[in-house]
Design a protein around this motif. Sequence first.
Motif, short mmCIF file in Angstrom:
data_model
loop_
_atom_site.label_atom_id
_atom_site.label_comp_id
_atom_site.label_asym_id
_atom_site.label_seq_id
_atom_site.Cartn_x
_atom_site.Cartn_y
_atom_site.Cartn_z
N PHE A 246 20.37 14.05 -12.96
CA PHE A 246 18.97 13.98 -12.57
C PHE A 246 18.87 14.03 -11.05
CE2 PHE A 246 15.01 12.01 -11.42
CZ PHE A 246 14.13 12.37 -12.42
N ASP A 247 18.15 15.04 -10.54
CA ASP A 247 17.85 15.12 -9.11
C ASP A 247 16.40 14.70 -8.89
OD1 ASP A 247 20.33 16.19 -8.86
OD2 ASP A 247 19.70 18.09 -8.02
N GLN A 248 16.17 13.74 -8.04
CA GLN A 248 14.80 13.38 -7.68
C GLN A 248 14.38 14.25 -6.50
OE1 GLN A 248 13.36 9.17 -7.57
NE2 GLN A 248 12.99 9.58 -5.41
N TRP A 249 13.27 15.00 -6.66
CA TRP A 249 12.83 15.86 -5.56
C TRP A 249 11.61 15.27 -4.86
CZ3 TRP A 249 7.88 17.14 -6.62
CH2 TRP A 249 7.49 17.45 -7.94
N ILE A 250 11.45 15.72 -3.62
CA ILE A 250 10.28 15.39 -2.81
C ILE A 250 9.74 16.69 -2.25
CG2 ILE A 250 9.44 14.19 -0.74
CD1 ILE A 250 11.67 12.12 -1.19
N GLY A 251 8.42 16.88 -2.35
CA GLY A 251 7.86 18.14 -1.89
C GLY A 251 6.45 17.99 -1.36
N VAL A 252 5.94 19.09 -0.81
CA VAL A 252 4.61 19.11 -0.18
C VAL A 252 3.66 19.88 -1.09
CG1 VAL A 252 3.28 19.89 1.82
CG2 VAL A 252 5.61 18.99 2.12
N PHE A 253 2.44 19.33 -1.23
CA PHE A 253 1.40 19.95 -2.04
C PHE A 253 0.09 19.94 -1.26
CE2 PHE A 253 4.50 18.14 -4.85
CZ PHE A 253 4.61 19.02 -5.91
N VAL A 254 -0.81 20.88 -1.61
CA VAL A 254 -2.18 20.89 -1.09
C VAL A 254 -3.12 21.04 -2.26
CG1 VAL A 254 -1.61 21.80 1.20
CG2 VAL A 254 -2.05 23.39 -0.68
N PRO A 255 -4.41 20.68 -2.10
CA PRO A 255 -5.38 20.92 -3.18
C PRO A 255 -5.39 22.39 -3.57
CG PRO A 255 -6.32 19.49 -1.50
CD PRO A 255 -5.02 19.97 -0.95
N ALA A 256 -5.64 22.66 -4.84
CA ALA A 256 -5.43 23.99 -5.42
C ALA A 256 -6.19 25.11 -4.71
CB ALA A 256 -5.79 23.97 -6.89
N ALA A 257 -7.40 24.85 -4.23
CA ALA A 257 -8.21 25.92 -3.64
C ALA A 257 -7.98 26.09 -2.14
CB ALA A 257 -9.69 25.67 -3.90
N THR A 258 -6.97 25.45 -1.60
CA THR A 258 -6.64 25.62 -0.18
C THR A 258 -6.32 27.09 0.10
OG1 THR A 258 -5.74 23.37 -0.06
CG2 THR A 258 -5.06 24.91 1.66
N PRO A 259 -6.87 27.68 1.17
CA PRO A 259 -6.59 29.09 1.47
C PRO A 259 -5.09 29.39 1.45
CG PRO A 259 -8.30 28.29 2.92
CD PRO A 259 -7.81 27.09 2.16
N ALA A 260 -4.76 30.50 0.80
CA ALA A 260 -3.35 30.87 0.65
C ALA A 260 -2.66 31.04 2.01
CB ALA A 260 -3.23 32.15 -0.17
N ALA A 261 -3.41 31.51 3.00
CA ALA A 261 -2.82 31.73 4.32
C ALA A 261 -2.40 30.41 4.96
CB ALA A 261 -3.81 32.46 5.22
N ILE A 262 -3.18 29.35 4.73
CA ILE A 262 -2.81 28.04 5.28
C ILE A 262 -1.58 27.50 4.56
CG2 ILE A 262 -3.54 25.63 5.46
CD1 ILE A 262 -6.33 26.59 6.09
N ALA A 263 -1.56 27.61 3.23
CA ALA A 263 -0.39 27.16 2.47
C ALA A 263 0.86 27.92 2.91
CB ALA A 263 -0.63 27.34 0.98
N ALA A 264 0.71 29.21 3.15
CA ALA A 264 1.85 30.02 3.59
C ALA A 264 2.32 29.60 4.97
CB ALA A 264 1.46 31.50 3.59
N ARG A 265 1.38 29.28 5.86
CA ARG A 265 1.79 28.84 7.19
C ARG A 265 2.50 27.49 7.13
NH1 ARG A 265 -1.67 27.89 12.78
NH2 ARG A 265 0.17 27.92 14.13
N LEU A 266 1.99 26.60 6.28
CA LEU A 266 2.66 25.32 6.10
C LEU A 266 4.09 25.52 5.61
CD1 LEU A 266 0.15 22.79 4.46
CD2 LEU A 266 1.62 22.36 6.44
N ASN A 267 4.26 26.41 4.62
CA ASN A 267 5.60 26.68 4.10
C ASN A 267 6.51 27.18 5.22
OD1 ASN A 267 7.56 28.97 3.06
ND2 ASN A 267 7.33 27.51 1.40
N ALA A 268 5.99 28.11 6.03
CA ALA A 268 6.82 28.69 7.10
C ALA A 268 7.19 27.64 8.15
CB ALA A 268 6.07 29.84 7.75
N GLU A 269 6.21 26.83 8.56
CA GLU A 269 6.47 25.84 9.62
C GLU A 269 7.40 24.73 9.14
OE1 GLU A 269 5.74 26.17 12.67
OE2 GLU A 269 4.36 27.86 12.59
N ILE A 270 7.20 24.29 7.91
CA ILE A 270 8.07 23.23 7.37
C ILE A 270 9.46 23.79 7.13
CG2 ILE A 270 8.45 21.66 5.44
CD1 ILE A 270 5.39 21.44 5.18
#
Length: 321
Positions: A246-270
Amino acid sequence: MNLPRTIAAIAAAAIATLAPAHAQDWPNRPVHVIVPFAAGGSTDVAARLVAQSLSRTLGQQFVIENRAGANGNVAMDAVAKSAPDGYTIMVSTDALANNPHVYKVTYDALKDFTPVIQLSRQPVVIAVHPALGVNSLSELVALAKRNPGMGFGTGSGFGSGQSIVMHWFASIAGIKLEQVAYRGGGQAINDLVAGHVKIGSLGSTPLVPHYRAGTLKLLAQSTAVRSSSLADVPTFAEAGIPGIIFDQWIGVFVPAATPAAIAARLNAEIGKALQEPAVRDSFLQSAQDPVGGSAGAFAEHVRHDFIAFEKLTKEFGIKVN
């Protein structure tokens, strides 16, 4: 001409052209980083490491807010209902994928959130206070058979990964243990070190300094191979209890309707932050292996665990209401 469809198409095109611009402007004010558990545990540590890096690279404060309660459901509900504008993000464990199978929740774990990136993975570790007088998993099994119903502390609620691992272990070993659920790993560690509860099933991060200081003993870890940060702690299989991985994971989430460009930028910066030697070293020092990767890969991991947790909670009869 179908005027309503034409207007709709123009509007959609306008939104599409505005979204990248909105992402370029983001963030222009502080960002709230919601952690569903109390300070001091693995999730809190991971969130603070990433928030510090993002605050530095993006020029705005990423402010940690610990909102503990109901194994994370309080925070998860709040984030699901938050404005999807990129100014509320959540750092959560796999409790998000498991809670719907244990609790009555007011959110849809797969539809109300957009997975952004996996931060880390870590083992769930069985820890004991030295006063318990055991030095191995086999000795703990023998003691539990003589004293059925001993309590074990977790840094998260009933049905969490930490809970499931201990129920899994107890089932294979043929023993009976009772869970004592805390609102975060920091609180559970305090009581474990003080001896108020003498057995813990916890994420590895808050255990490491106490293990190194000799105030706690670590008997087994739940990953298939030993974590590099806990190289002298056996896996369950090595400790005589095969089958528990069993691996316990930790991750980042945003509310579902968050603009895809912002989610993509978060992914890139993190993703960049997780490659920084200082950030990676801080994760490793806290017994978490940094992961990163694409949003799609993380989303698939969440879906996989959602299905797996449903099976495990049914198998062990874990249900709160």
